[in-house]
Design a protein around this motif. Structure first.
Motif, short mmCIF file in Angstrom:
data_model
loop_
_atom_site.label_atom_id
_atom_site.label_comp_id
_atom_site.label_asym_id
_atom_site.label_seq_id
_atom_site.Cartn_x
_atom_site.Cartn_y
_atom_site.Cartn_z
N GLN A 1 1.06 -1.16 -0.10
CA GLN A 1 0.36 0.08 -0.14
C GLN A 1 0.81 1.23 -0.05
O GLN A 1 1.77 1.39 0.73
N CYS A 2 0.52 2.17 -1.13
CA CYS A 2 1.53 3.25 -1.03
C CYS A 2 0.83 4.53 -0.43
O CYS A 2 -0.31 4.93 -0.61
N THR A 3 1.81 4.97 0.52
CA THR A 3 1.26 6.47 1.50
C THR A 3 1.75 7.27 0.63
O THR A 3 0.87 8.54 0.39
N PRO A 4 2.83 7.90 -0.10
CA PRO A 4 3.21 8.92 -0.73
C PRO A 4 2.29 8.90 -2.17
O PRO A 4 2.21 8.02 -2.67
N LEU A 5 1.39 9.94 -2.22
CA LEU A 5 0.74 10.14 -3.34
C LEU A 5 1.49 10.09 -4.64
O LEU A 5 2.40 10.52 -4.85
N ALA B 1 -1.24 -4.30 -15.29
CA ALA B 1 -1.27 -3.74 -13.90
C ALA B 1 -2.53 -2.77 -13.69
O ALA B 1 -2.64 -2.08 -14.85
N VAL B 2 -3.04 -2.70 -12.61
CA VAL B 2 -3.84 -1.56 -12.19
C VAL B 2 -3.86 -0.82 -11.21
O VAL B 2 -2.95 -1.41 -10.07
N ALA B 3 -3.54 0.50 -11.51
CA ALA B 3 -3.09 1.46 -10.29
C ALA B 3 -4.16 2.16 -9.82
O ALA B 3 -5.05 2.67 -10.77
N LEU B 4 -4.49 2.18 -8.55
CA LEU B 4 -5.55 3.10 -7.70
C LEU B 4 -4.91 4.01 -7.35
O LEU B 4 -3.89 4.07 -6.95
N LEU B 5 -5.58 5.03 -7.68
CA LEU B 5 -5.18 6.34 -7.09
C LEU B 5 -6.54 7.42 -6.71
O LEU B 5 -7.52 7.19 -7.33
N GLY B 6 -6.26 8.43 -6.19
CA GLY B 6 -7.45 9.64 -5.74
C GLY B 6 -6.95 10.66 -6.53
O GLY B 6 -6.30 10.98 -7.30
N ASP B 7 -8.13 11.53 -6.57
CA ASP B 7 -8.11 12.71 -7.29
C ASP B 7 -6.94 13.64 -6.90
O ASP B 7 -6.35 14.23 -7.66
N GLY B 8 -6.59 13.50 -5.52
CA GLY B 8 -5.34 14.38 -5.09
C GLY B 8 -3.92 13.99 -6.08
O GLY B 8 -3.06 14.79 -6.02
N ALA B 9 -3.93 12.64 -6.21
CA ALA B 9 -2.74 11.96 -6.78
C ALA B 9 -2.50 12.53 -8.19
O ALA B 9 -1.44 12.64 -8.70
N THR B 10 -3.77 13.11 -8.98
CA THR B 10 -3.51 13.41 -10.12
C THR B 10 -3.01 14.91 -10.34
O THR B 10 -2.62 15.28 -11.36
N SER B 11 -2.86 15.51 -9.08
CA SER B 11 -2.00 16.84 -8.91
C SER B 11 -0.51 16.70 -9.09
O SER B 11 0.14 17.49 -8.86
N THR C 1 2.15 11.23 -11.56
CA THR C 1 1.07 10.83 -12.08
C THR C 1 1.19 11.28 -13.63
O THR C 1 1.07 10.67 -14.65
N HIS C 2 1.50 12.48 -13.70
CA HIS C 2 1.91 13.00 -15.24
C HIS C 2 2.83 12.16 -16.14
O HIS C 2 2.75 11.63 -17.12
N GLU C 3 3.86 11.89 -15.01
CA GLU C 3 5.19 11.06 -15.77
C GLU C 3 4.74 9.64 -16.15
O GLU C 3 4.75 9.01 -17.17
N ALA C 4 3.80 9.04 -15.02
CA ALA C 4 3.39 7.79 -15.42
C ALA C 4 2.34 7.62 -16.54
O ALA C 4 2.62 6.75 -17.41
N LEU C 5 1.50 8.46 -16.68
CA LEU C 5 0.45 8.75 -17.79
C LEU C 5 1.07 8.64 -19.02
O LEU C 5 0.81 8.10 -20.06
N ASN C 6 2.18 9.72 -19.03
CA ASN C 6 2.89 9.91 -20.34
C ASN C 6 3.62 8.82 -20.85
O ASN C 6 3.59 8.52 -22.06
N ILE C 7 4.50 8.20 -19.97
CA ILE C 7 5.15 7.14 -20.43
C ILE C 7 4.41 5.85 -20.48
O ILE C 7 5.02 5.09 -21.55
N ALA C 8 3.43 5.67 -19.94
CA ALA C 8 2.53 4.62 -20.27
C ALA C 8 2.00 4.65 -21.61
O ALA C 8 1.93 3.61 -22.37
#
Length: 362
Positions: free
Chosen positions: A132-136, A159-169, A173-180
């Motif tokens: 479980q990931c504590t750092p956003l 792979a399935v990544a769960l995240l909250g709306d705060g993590a999109t800030s 997340t930007h790096e992950a979405l882009n490189i994915a």
């Protein structure tokens, strides 16, 4: 240079849904899951909520250091996990304990980390579930890395990544979405938009029409769904997982939901939201919604509900008993599994602790 400008990448203007908040089926082009799947989703949510309320009670009793409740988000977590295959990998956040229980991880192992005891509490490789990931947002990068490695290895893994709306800030997340998207990695990002990043509302995080609209900027489909509709979550996740497994690349799904309880037991939610808002979302309860639908179809009755409630209470009782027992702890385990081979500094620290404990015992 090819410019991506495909309308298929844009989410719908309104959240996709299969079942209304009052339990009635909606007109939709999406195909309903089988009755057996819906019954399984309902059972998992009932068990998940009872686990969640028990964990909250254990926190108040001092048995847990902290617990971030996911009450109200059952459909997101259960619907996502139920759509996954055993060979797939889940990358959860600190609020996704119900997802872990639904994944088959023992409730005590799920809560081990949250009471400050022994690493992550469970074997990630056995359950194909990352810690479980504590750092956003850091889990989003981990998910992309594993998905890309699986693709290179020829493995049939998503792979399935769960995240909250705060993590999109977060930049991660930007790096992950882009490189994915660049790598066309077999990964699905499920954003559980529960309205707040602790106390910060979504309106202070983004001006986008929806978080799902961000997908087109990366060249991946963005899907906007009703996150309190378990049937819709399951359908959307199944579509995205199958697409990823078939070589279609990543998908960004935004599930609109709500965090009924405070951020954690250390938070006072009354300082930043009104009770009327909570009451409004209580009327959209994901469990009651699916129960009403199933009863209307005649495939769920009082007897079945009583059996589920009894199962949930039995599991809660087992969890209480296990968490109320004092664990037999070995301080030396603090240094186990930190590295495959202990470093020189770690060996020095371990010896220093052993010497100190030896003096205390003498």
């Amino acid at each position: 240079m090819t410019v991506v400008n495909s309308p298929t990448l844009l989410p719908t203007g309104v959240p996709r849904s299969l079942i209304d908040p009052d339990g009635r089926p909606r007109p939709s082009s999406d195909q309903f899951p089988a009755d057996s799947v819906l019954l399984d989703l309902h059972r998992r949510m009932v068990l998940g909520r009872r686990f969640d309320t028990q964990a909250t009670a254990l926190t108040k009793q001092g048995r847990l250091a902290v617990y971030p409740s996911a009450r109200g988000q059952e459909a997101c977590q259960v619907g996502a996990v139920a759509a996954m295959a055993d060979r797939d990998w889940l990358f959860p956040t600190y609020r996704d304990s119900m997802a872990l229980v639904s994944r088959g991880i023992h409730a005590v192992e799920v809560l081990t980390l949250l009471r400050g005891d022994w690493h992550c509490g469970y074997d990630p490789y056995l359950h194909r579930t990352a810690t479980q990931c504590t750092p956003l947002a850091t889990n989003t990068l981990h998910a992309v890395g594993l998905a890309h490695a699986a693709k290179l290895s020829g493995e049939d893994t998503v792979a399935v990544a769960l995240l909250g709306d705060g993590a999109t800030s977060e930049g991660d997340t930007h790096e992950a979405l882009n490189i994915a998207a660049v790598w066309q990695a077999p990964v699905v990002f499920l954003v559980q938009n529960n309205g707040y990043a602790i106390s910060v509302p979504l309106s202070k995080q983004t001006r986008a029409d929806s978080l799902a609209h961000k997908g087109i900027g990366y060249g991946m489909p963005g899907v906007l769904i009703d996150g309190n509709d378990a049937a819709m979550v399951h359908v959307a996740m199944t579509e995205a997982i199958e697409r990823a497994r078939g070589g279609g690349g990543p998908t960004l799904i935004e599930a609109l939901t709500y965090r009924i309880e405070a951020h954690t037991n250390a938070d006072d939610a009354t300082r930043y939201r009104q009770q009327s808002e909570v009451t409004e979302w209580l009327a959209r309860d994901p469990i009651a919604r699916l129960e009403t639908y199933l009863r209307g179809k005649g495939i769920l009755d009082d007897e079945a509900m009583a059996e589920m409630a009894a199962e949930a209470e039995a599991k809660a009782a087992q969890l209480r008993a296990a968490m109320n027992a004092q664990p037999d702890l070995d301080p030396a385990e603090l240094f186990s599994h930190v590295y495959a081979e202990p470093t020189a500094a770690l060996r020095v620290q371990a010896q220093a602790l052993a010497d100190e404990l030896s003096l205390d015992a003498s």
